[in-house]
Structure formats: structure tokens, C-alpha cells
Design an enzyme around this catalytic site. Structure first.
Site, short mmCIF file in Angstrom:
data_model
loop_
_atom_site.label_atom_id
_atom_site.label_comp_id
_atom_site.label_asym_id
_atom_site.label_seq_id
_atom_site.Cartn_x
_atom_site.Cartn_y
_atom_site.Cartn_z
N SER A 240 16.04 3.51 2.21
CA SER A 240 16.71 3.96 3.44
C SER A 240 17.96 3.13 3.74
O SER A 240 19.03 3.67 4.04
CB SER A 240 15.74 3.91 4.63
OG SER A 240 15.15 2.64 4.75
N HIS A 317 4.48 -3.06 -3.39
CA HIS A 317 5.85 -3.21 -2.91
C HIS A 317 6.78 -3.56 -4.07
O HIS A 317 6.34 -4.23 -5.01
CB HIS A 317 5.96 -4.31 -1.83
CG HIS A 317 7.16 -4.16 -0.98
ND1 HIS A 317 8.37 -4.72 -1.32
CD2 HIS A 317 7.37 -3.48 0.17
CE1 HIS A 317 9.26 -4.40 -0.40
NE2 HIS A 317 8.68 -3.64 0.52
N1 HAX Z 1 -1.26 2.60 -5.97
C1 HAX Z 1 -1.32 2.96 -7.29
N2 HAX Z 1 -0.44 2.58 -8.22
C2 HAX Z 1 0.56 1.77 -7.80
C3 HAX Z 1 0.66 1.32 -6.48
C4 HAX Z 1 -0.29 1.78 -5.53
N3 HAX Z 1 -0.22 1.46 -4.25
N4 HAX Z 1 1.75 0.51 -6.39
C5 HAX Z 1 2.30 0.48 -7.63
N5 HAX Z 1 1.57 1.24 -8.47
C6 HAX Z 1 1.88 1.56 -9.86
C7 HAX Z 1 3.23 2.26 -9.93
O1 HAX Z 1 3.13 3.64 -9.61
C8 HAX Z 1 3.63 1.99 -11.35
O2 HAX Z 1 2.94 2.89 -12.17
P1 HAX Z 1 3.60 3.51 -13.50
O3 HAX Z 1 3.81 2.32 -14.41
O4 HAX Z 1 2.58 4.47 -13.99
O5 HAX Z 1 4.88 4.14 -13.09
C9 HAX Z 1 3.09 0.57 -11.59
O6 HAX Z 1 2.06 0.39 -10.61
C10 HAX Z 1 4.13 -0.50 -11.43
O7 HAX Z 1 4.74 -0.37 -10.16
P2 HAX Z 1 5.30 -1.62 -9.37
O8 HAX Z 1 6.39 -2.23 -10.20
O9 HAX Z 1 4.21 -2.50 -8.91
O10 HAX Z 1 5.89 -0.94 -8.06
P3 HAX Z 1 7.31 -0.27 -7.84
O11 HAX Z 1 8.27 -1.34 -7.49
O12 HAX Z 1 7.67 0.63 -8.97
O13 HAX Z 1 7.02 0.66 -6.58
C11 HAX Z 1 6.10 1.17 -4.46
C12 HAX Z 1 6.82 0.12 -5.30
C13 HAX Z 1 6.06 0.69 -3.03
C14 HAX Z 1 6.87 2.49 -4.53
C15 HAX Z 1 4.65 1.34 -5.02
O14 HAX Z 1 3.94 0.14 -4.84
C16 HAX Z 1 3.90 2.49 -4.36
O15 HAX Z 1 4.03 3.63 -4.79
N6 HAX Z 1 3.09 2.19 -3.27
C17 HAX Z 1 2.41 3.23 -2.54
C18 HAX Z 1 3.34 3.94 -1.59
C19 HAX Z 1 3.75 3.03 -0.45
O16 HAX Z 1 2.92 2.41 0.19
N7 HAX Z 1 5.05 2.98 -0.16
C20 HAX Z 1 5.58 2.19 0.94
C21 HAX Z 1 6.18 0.86 0.48
C22 HAX Z 1 6.75 0.05 1.62
C23 HAX Z 1 7.91 0.75 2.18
O17 HAX Z 1 8.96 0.92 1.57
N8 HAX Z 1 7.75 1.23 3.35
O18 HAX Z 1 8.69 2.02 3.88
#
Ligand code: HAX
Length: 434
Positions: A240, A317
């Protein structure tokens, strides 16, 4: 000129030589290298943005202008009769880096009040939208509809000097921020309360007025203040904030930029995760016939979600590597105001169950809860059960930080953003793949 604007101008004058010197004398100093996995993988960790409004340490969490969340809440002047500070005073801190005096806060609060009249056409546009429009679509549409009010566009067309761009940007930002609570509350009452709109109260501060227009009694005013402050800023690399910064770098005005910010926040991996947490919890609840699941049942459901290829909303995160202090601040609010609420206990159970499972699964780099894991529960407790709406609250808060950043972007003359792309074939060649 208001004290806030005067102080901001002094800070800008002080700051400009620092940026100029870095660019002129140290522009070639390296901050790091970019790897192929960063180029493909969402630029994670690439140090290529600058902001002084907030800094996110992976283990400590967010600091606003150098202050942790508890320090911020403790130091800012409080709204009389409330436990939480003025959101307006917090905006003063974000913009200037200084804790405002009582007199300064009162002046900003009055300024927000004087600017808060939402043009009637905004309400007409919202009323004309399909009844099943998502509240974030409505928020984004309302903001971009006000673009014709932009002072920046007017001054730009008159040929304003580049050095002064920050000034009409500041005017646009304050006008928009002052109006957002009424726009947000209008969307809520229109969509979920049969269109029974509650008029703003000119005597109230931003958080108090928002609670009043939502039609929810105390301590929802304090919760609104806390919520807007906690969600305001998280450096400039999150979707955002970055969307707002990117769009504004083309000198698109605040209305275009904040509408883009809202659109980025509306993704389920970002701000929409707060609605997803509640949707997911309700699913478990219904599966269990309206009963709170046991620890074992909860574990089973977490695995089921993961095994079906979905993420656990509210956990993980991109930068943080510990429990989000914004989660902890909301948890403290819960412990104080709703310690026995079944949904809170339910979320607390997730805190216990999810991290070890994510560690066991071995994918997520951060198994801990983020800001979105806790926020919906509190809203639910105060009667806001329409979880589709939760991200609008996040959006009102996030606008504070992104507006402060955009004003400073213009003050320091940050240019149009334009990173360089490479083709897959180029990456293969660089990697030495024949
Ligand atoms: N549940 C399941 N799998 C998860 C996960 C979760 N909560 N968090 C990360 N992973 C997975 C990713 O999908 C990724 O999988 P692939 O290798 O298959 O693509 C792997 O773990 C590595 O990811 P990462 O490097 O730990 O995390 P990213 O930096 O790529 O993504 C996210 C960060 C926040 C998008 C991710 O942790 C996620 O999808 N969380 C759930 C959604 C969420 O809560 N979003 C809000 C975040 C806070 C925010 O911005 N608020 O606005």
C-alpha cells in the site's frame, strides 16, 4: 500559516541539504547487490527506498519517527477523558518528528475539523454503486472522485516552482485525511445499517468523531484512535505504501495516489488479511457446529488449510521475524477490555497453535502473527461483525503514513520511480545457463 505547516517548512529546509549532499557527493556508494531471486521474488530485502517517517526492524518491529509503539502512545498528548492520544497529534509527529504540545495538537485538530466537509457528490457516487460493491472499492472510488478538488493540480497548472510542490500536496493531504473518517463511516452505515447516516460532530477529534459516526459507544473512540495509529505506517516497501509512493512519483496528486494505496491494501496477502482471518475463523466455527474448537481440532484445521494450498491469514511477514508489536498492542487492548470474549480466546488459541505448525511445514520465514491476526476480533466485539469492512479501517489509518511520506517525497524532490527490468533470457545469461 498553521504551526504544523510552519514547523514542517523549517524541518524541510533543514533536511534538504542532507539529501542533496548524499546525492551529490555519495551517490555512487553501494547499498548492496540484487540477486536473481530478488528480481523474480518481489524485490524482498532490496534496499532501494528512503523514508524517515518510520523504520521496520525485523526483530524489534516498527518505530514511528524513532519511537516504539508503547513510547508513541505514552508520549503523545491524550484526548481529554481518554486513554489514547489524538490521531491528529500523531500525524504531527509523523510529519515533523516532534511530539506536539497541547496547543499544537489542538490547532491541528481544529484544522482537521475545518477541512472535513465531504462534497455531496461523493455520497451520491457511493449511493449509486451496486449494493454488493466491496467497501474497499467504495473507499477507493470515493477518494478518486474527489480528485477534482486537488490544490496541487491547480497550482501545478499555474506553473508553481518545483521546490514548492510540498505545499499544495500538504493542503491536499490534510483535506483528504480530514474527510476520510466521514467517508469511511458513510460507507459502513450505507452498506450495513440501512443507510441511516449519522452526521459528524464538530466538537470531536478524529477518532472520537469516527466512533460517533459509526454509531458505536465508548471505548470504540479509543479503539479507533489506537487502530488508526497502529496501521498508519510500516516503512515504504509494503504494497500500500509503495503503491502510494509510486503513483505520486509521477506527480499524480494525493487523491490518485491514496486511491492506488487503497487498491493495494485490498489484496488478501496485505490489508485484506484482517477480513480473511475472521472469515476463516467463522468457517472453523461453523464446521464445529457453532462451538469453539479444541486445540487438537484447531491444529487439524490449520493443517487442512495449509494442505489445500492456502495461507494462514494473519501469520507471516515479508520483513518481520517475530510477533508483530502491532499485534501485541491490540492483544493488550483485548486483555484490558475483553479478556473473556470467546472469539479473543479463539484467536489466542491460534497464537499457540499456528507458529509451531508453520515451523514444522518449513516454508514461512516468519511463523508469528502479524497486525491482521488480532484486529478483527476487537471490531467484532464492539458489534462490527461485517468483516468485509475491516480493511477500510486499515485504509483510513494507512493514509496518515502514506500522506506524510508523499509530502516529504515532494519536499525532497524524489524523482519519478523507474526500476529496470531484465528478460528471463538475460537472467539465464547472467547465471551462466547455456
Ligand atoms: N501461511 C502459509 N504459508 C505461508 C504463510 C502463512 N501465513 N506465510 C508465508 N507462507 C509461505 C509463502 O506462501 C511462501 O510459499 P511458497 O514458497 O510456496 O510461495 C513461503 O511460505 C515463503 O514465504 P515468506 O518468504 O515467508 O513470506 P513472503 O515474504 O513471501 O510473504 C506474506 C509475506 C505476509 C504475504 C505471507 O506471510 C502470507 O501470505 N501471510 C498470510 C497473509 C497475511 O497475513 N498477510 C498480511 C501481512 C501483514 C500485512 O501486510 N498486513 O497488511
Amino acid at each position: 500559516m498553521s504551526q504544523l505547516k510552519k514547523k514542517l517548512f523549517e524541518k524541510i529546509e533543514e533536511w534538504r541539504p542532507r539529501t542533496t549532499r548524499l546525492l551529490k557527493d555519495y551517490g555512487d556508494v553501494k547499498l548492496g547487490d540484487v540477486t536473481i531471486s530478488q528480481a523474480i521474488g518481489g524485490m524482498r530485502g532490496v534496499k532501494c527506498l528512503t523514508t524517515d517517517i518510520s523504520y521496520l526492524d525485523p526483530f524489534e518491529g516498527i518505530r514511528f519517527r524513532g519511537l516504539t509503539i508503547p513510547e508513541t502512545l505514552a508520549k503523545l498528548p491524550k484526548v481529554p477523558g481518554s486513554e489514547m492520544p489524538y490521531v491528529e497529534g500523531f500525524f504531527f509527529l509523523l510529519l515533523t518528528g516532534d511530539i506536539p504540545t497541547d496547543e499544537e495538537v489542538n490547532e491541528v485538530a481544529e484544522e482537521f475539523n475545518n477541512r472535513k466537509k465531504v462534497p455531496a457528490y461523493v455520497f451520491n457516487i457511493l449511493r449509486a454503486m451496486p449494493a454488493d460493491s466491496h467497501p474497499m472499492t467504495m473507499l477507493s472510488a470515493a477518494i478518486v472522485a474527489m480528485q477534482k478538488e486537488s490544490v496541487f493540480v491547480e497550482k501545478y497548472n499555474e506553473g508553481i516552482n518545483k521546490m514548492d510542490y510540498w505545499d499544495p500536496t500538504y493542503e491536499d493531504a490534510l483535506n483528504l485525511l480530514a474527510r476520510l473518517p466521514e467517508v469511511g463511516a458513510f460507507i459502513y452505515r450505507l452498506k450495513y445499517k440501512g443507510g441511516e447516516i449519522i452526521a459528524p460532530d464538530p466538537k470531536l477529534d478524529m477518532g472520537g468523531n469516527f466512533a460517533h459516526m459509526m454509531g458505536i459507544g465508548k471505548p470504540y473512540d479509543d479503539l479507533s484512535r489506537l487502530y488508526f495509529i497502529l496501521h498508519s505506517d510500516h516503512e515504504s516497501g509494503n504494497v500500500s505504501a509503495h503503491a502510494g509512493h509510486l503513483v505520486s512519483s509521477a506527480l499524480s496528486d494525493i487523491y490518485y495516489s491514496i486511491s492506488a494505496m487503497v487498491n493495494g491494501l485490498a489484496g488478501p496477502l496485505h490489508g485484506l488479511a484482517n477480513q480473511e482471518v475472521l472469515r476463516w475463523l467463522q468457517e472453523v466455527y461453523e464446521k464445529k457446529g457453532g462451538k469453539i474448537p479444541t486445540e487438537e481440532e484447531m491444529k487439524e484445521f490449520v493443517w487442512e488449510t495449509l494442505n489445500s494450498g492456502q495461507v494462514i491469514p494473519g501469520f507471516g511477514h515479508a520483513v518481520l521475524r517475530k510477533t508483530d508489536p502491532r499485534y501485541m498492542a491490540q492483544r493488550e487492548f483485548c486483555l484490558q477490555h475483553l479478556p473473556n470474549d470467546p472469539l479473543f480466546k479463539y484467536v489466542d488459541l491460534l497464537y499457540k497453535v499456528v507458529p509451531p505448525i508453520l515451523v514444522e511445514q518449513g516454508k514461512a520465514k516468519n511463523p508469528w502473527p502479524n497486525v491482521d491476526a488480532q484486529s478483527g476480533v476487537i471490531q467484532w466485539y464492539y458489534g462490527l461483525t461485517e468483516y468485509d469492512y475491516y480493511t477500510v479501517l486499515f485504509g483510513i489509518g494507512r493514509a496518515l503514513g502514506v500522506c506524510a511520506n508523499i509530502i516529504w517525497d515532494r519536499a525532497l524532490g524524489y524523482p519519478i520511480e523507474r526500476p529496470k527490468s531484465l528478460t528471463t533470457a538475460m537472467l539465464e545469461e547472467i547465471a551462466g545457463i547455456k
